[in-house]
Design a protein around this motif. Structure first.
Motif, short mmCIF file in Angstrom:
data_model
loop_
_atom_site.label_atom_id
_atom_site.label_comp_id
_atom_site.label_asym_id
_atom_site.label_seq_id
_atom_site.Cartn_x
_atom_site.Cartn_y
_atom_site.Cartn_z
N VAL A 229 146.76 -98.67 20.94
CA VAL A 229 146.24 -99.62 19.95
C VAL A 229 145.05 -100.38 20.52
O VAL A 229 144.02 -100.53 19.86
N GLN A 230 145.18 -100.82 21.77
CA GLN A 230 144.08 -101.55 22.40
C GLN A 230 142.83 -100.66 22.49
O GLN A 230 141.72 -101.13 22.27
N GLU A 231 143.05 -99.39 22.78
CA GLU A 231 141.94 -98.45 22.85
C GLU A 231 141.20 -98.41 21.51
O GLU A 231 139.98 -98.45 21.46
N ILE A 232 141.97 -98.34 20.46
CA ILE A 232 141.37 -98.25 19.12
C ILE A 232 140.69 -99.56 18.75
O ILE A 232 139.57 -99.58 18.24
N ILE A 233 141.35 -100.68 19.05
CA ILE A 233 140.79 -101.98 18.67
C ILE A 233 139.48 -102.25 19.40
O ILE A 233 138.52 -102.75 18.81
N SER A 234 139.43 -101.92 20.69
CA SER A 234 138.25 -102.32 21.46
C SER A 234 137.14 -101.29 21.36
O SER A 234 136.03 -101.53 21.81
N PHE B 258 140.95 -109.96 25.49
CA PHE B 258 139.81 -110.61 24.84
C PHE B 258 138.50 -110.37 25.58
O PHE B 258 137.44 -110.76 25.10
N LEU B 259 138.57 -109.76 26.75
CA LEU B 259 137.35 -109.59 27.53
C LEU B 259 136.53 -108.41 27.04
O LEU B 259 137.06 -107.38 26.68
N ASN B 260 135.21 -108.59 27.02
CA ASN B 260 134.31 -107.47 26.83
C ASN B 260 133.08 -107.72 27.68
O ASN B 260 132.97 -108.77 28.32
N SER B 261 132.15 -106.78 27.69
CA SER B 261 131.04 -106.90 28.63
C SER B 261 130.18 -108.13 28.32
O SER B 261 129.48 -108.63 29.20
N LEU B 262 130.24 -108.65 27.10
CA LEU B 262 129.41 -109.80 26.76
C LEU B 262 129.98 -111.12 27.26
O LEU B 262 129.26 -112.04 27.60
N ASN B 263 131.33 -111.24 27.26
CA ASN B 263 131.90 -112.55 27.58
C ASN B 263 132.58 -112.58 28.94
O ASN B 263 133.18 -113.58 29.32
#
Lengths: 290, 318
Positions: A229-234, B258-263
């Motif tokens: 699910v996390q794979e799909i969401i992100s 909640f982490l991504n490359s921007l934050n």
């Protein structure tokens, strides 16, 4: 008789409204996700979806249902929730039972051993290296064995077992029962409430388990539901899986993400009203004892 | 196991005692056998890795292993303090933990007190059912919900901001918001659940106290400050100490989803850093040192908090 003053009446009404607002804050996000999952791409992208589906369509669910990797992750998680939980209960009660008996000399030391693990936990890396050495990485065992007994659940179960009258156990022994039979035929049947509560805690843990899989599993075929699910969401670009015979013009990544969120949380949300009282009871037994 | 008379006579007192304990255990052997797997579980999966933490003081080499690796004393800690990335990450962690203590700790107490004032039992039940529920959703699901709510173009919250004539915010893409999102998500998920213990404690208060107070002319507010809050104090203290003992342990998942490359620069915490640098980049010793540092901070805070609260309120965990 209690008289209700004017200011008190005002307070009661305002408080009722405030609590209602808080409950809405807790609930509205779920409704919004649900509405998006059932809305058309155009409605979602135009920003028209609030708490009710706009231009109702099941197309996002079509995508989810036809995606076999999601189903595999689902199957793995169901397997973990069923067999993992059974294993958890067996492990927890077979340690909690002997330690609940007065005849067990040296129990204090072992209880301390368990208690200390609640305070001191090994950092991630030593855990990782040890599980690697045991050959558990990239197996489903790594999602079951290292969490076989939760110290908290152990203490709650043990204190429940302690409340079973010792006379009952004594008379069973006189009748020629061995300890295993006493546990299996007398203690466990009497402990259904606590077993149900602990089982639910363990099962929700398995259903929501994400971290252990991220740390210890690289093999995509073994990913449990939450990782998938996390794979799909992100992943913004989930449309590449074009083997599906779905009209791609009417589908949007956001709709798919929301459909996946709904499908993977649905079992818990459906069960929740039935389970709530068990959870609450379990938490209270635990808090009183600790 | 039976001993002959002459044998037991020649034994010293200590030995006899030992034998009688062994004899007792033998008599109760099934009971002890049953507990062996569980004890082994704690030794194998909890204590051995704990012992393995000593690689924090080694230059651990995966080929030389635990016994062959070189000892380096506190070098990894020197490296930790000197490393440019470390301080900002510690700061992020402390800030999120601090906001949690400031908002997420008192919130359930306030909500429990207000929920307790709701007169209609039916309404109260419904409220409780709804506010407990988010607790059962995984962090992954919650990040999905946040994605829907916080989306810049069509998220519910940005619709609200736009309706009020404010600018739309890019919550998950800008550094300044990520801590707020993490703290807010924690509040949303666990506030309701946290009220359970306080509500149970409130229910346990003797109703006579309230009646007596009412006779003395105390209004509802006075009753709350003079009876309910003092009665809740032990519960509050214990939960506070438990939270402070895990001050830096607010979870890997909660942040990671909640982490991504921007934050990342503003959202990275010790846990996510240990995962990224330790596990993915295989800096085993260095990140174990950080992990131990984290536990040590927790332990010190716990002991400190316990001492202070014993002095102040007479209540403590131990």
């Amino acid at each position: 008789m209690r008289t209700t003053s004017m200011s008190r009446k005002i307070f009661l009404v305002c408080n009722g409204l405030l609590m209602g607002a808080i409950a809405l804050i807790a609930f509205m996000p779920l409704l919004n996700v649900f509405a998006q999952s059932l809305s058309s791409a155009k409605a979602i992208e135009g920003g028209h979806v609030f708490f009710w589906p706009v231009q109702f369509t099941m197309i996002s669910y079509d995508y989810v249902i036809h995606n076999h990797t999601i189903w595999r992750a689902f199957a793995i998680t169901i397997f973990l929730a069923v067999f993992g939980t059974a294993f958890n209960l067996l492990a927890t009660s077979s340690l909690a039972y002997p330690l609940s008996r007065k005849e067990y000399k040296g129990a204090t030391f072992i209880l301390l051993l368990v208690l200390l693990t609640m305070i001191f936990q090994a950092p991630l890396i030593p855990n990782y290296l040890w599980l690697k050495q045991l050959g558990l990485l990239n197996t489903l065992w790594v999602l079951v064995l290292p969490g076989a007994i939760s110290a908290f659940n152990f203490f709650v179960t043990r204190s429940f077992f302690q409340q079973i009258p010792p006379e009952l156990i004594d008379s069973a022994r006189i009748d020629g029962c061995g300890e295993q039979r006493i546990l299996w035929n007398i203690v466990l049947p009497l402990s259904k409430p606590v077993l149900a509560t602990m089982g639910l805690f363990y099962a929700v843990g398995h259903w929501n388990s994400y971290m252990a899989a991220i740390f210890y599993i690289n093999n995509r075929a073994l990913y449990p539901l939450q990782v998938k699910v996390q794979e799909i969401i992100s992943n913004a670009n989930i449309m590449t899986d074009a083997s599906l015979l779905i009209d791609m013009n009417n589908i949007t990544p956001d709709g798919i993400k929301m459909a996946v969120v709904v499908v993977s949380s649905l079992p818990i949300i459906i069960m929740y009203p039935f389970l709530q009282k068990y959870f609450v009871k379990g938490l209270m037994i635990g808090s009183i004892k600790s | 196991m039976a001993l002959t008379g002459t044998q037991s006579q020649t034994m010293t007192k200590a030995n006899t005692k030992e034998v009688s304990i062994l004899r007792y255990i033998w008599k109760m052997r099934t009971l002890y056998w049953m507990s062996v797997p569980g004890i082994l579980y704690f030794l194998v999966f909890k204590y051995i890795p704990l012992g393995g933490s000593v690689i924090a003081f080694q230059d651990y080499n995966i080929f030389k292993g635990f016994w062959g690796s070189e000892w380096v004393g506190l070098d990894n800690y020197v490296k930790m303090v000197q490393y440019d990335e470390f301080l900002p990450i510690l700061k992020n962690t402390l800030m999120i933990a601090g906001f949690d203590l400031l908002f997420a700790f008192p919130a359930p107490i306030i909500i429990a007190l207000l929920l307790n004032e709701v007169r209609s039992m039916m309404y109260k039940r419904v409220l409780q059912t709804v506010v407990y529920m988010p607790h059962f959703l995984s962090w992954v699901i919650i990040s999905g919900i946040a994605l829907a709510l916080l989306s810049q173009e069509h998220g519910l919250i940005n619709h609200g901001l736009a309706a009020l004539g404010l600018d739309r915010l890019f919550f998950l893409g800008e550094e300044q918001y990520v801590k707020g999102v993490i703290v807010g998500a924690g509040l949303w998920r666990d506030t309701g659940w946290g009220t359970i213990i306080y509500l149970a404690a409130i229910t346990g208060i003797n109703p006579d106290l309230y009646e007596a107070a009412e006779m003395d002319g105390a209004n509802r507010w006075r009753q709350t400050t003079a009876i309910t809050l003092p009665a809740l104090l032990p519960t509050i203290t214990i939960l506070f100490l438990m939270q402070i003992g895990h001050f830096l342990d607010f979870g890997f998942e909660r942040v990671f989803v909640f982490l991504n490359s921007l934050n990342q620069a503003s959202g990275d915490t010790l846990d996510t850093y240990i995962y990224r640098v330790g596990l993915l980049q295989q800096q085993y010793s260095y990140t174990t040192a950080i992990g131990l540092f984290k536990s040590l901070v927790g332990l010190i805070l716990l002991l400190l908090g316990n001492t202070l609260s014993k002095k102040a309120t007479g209540e403590g965990l131990f």
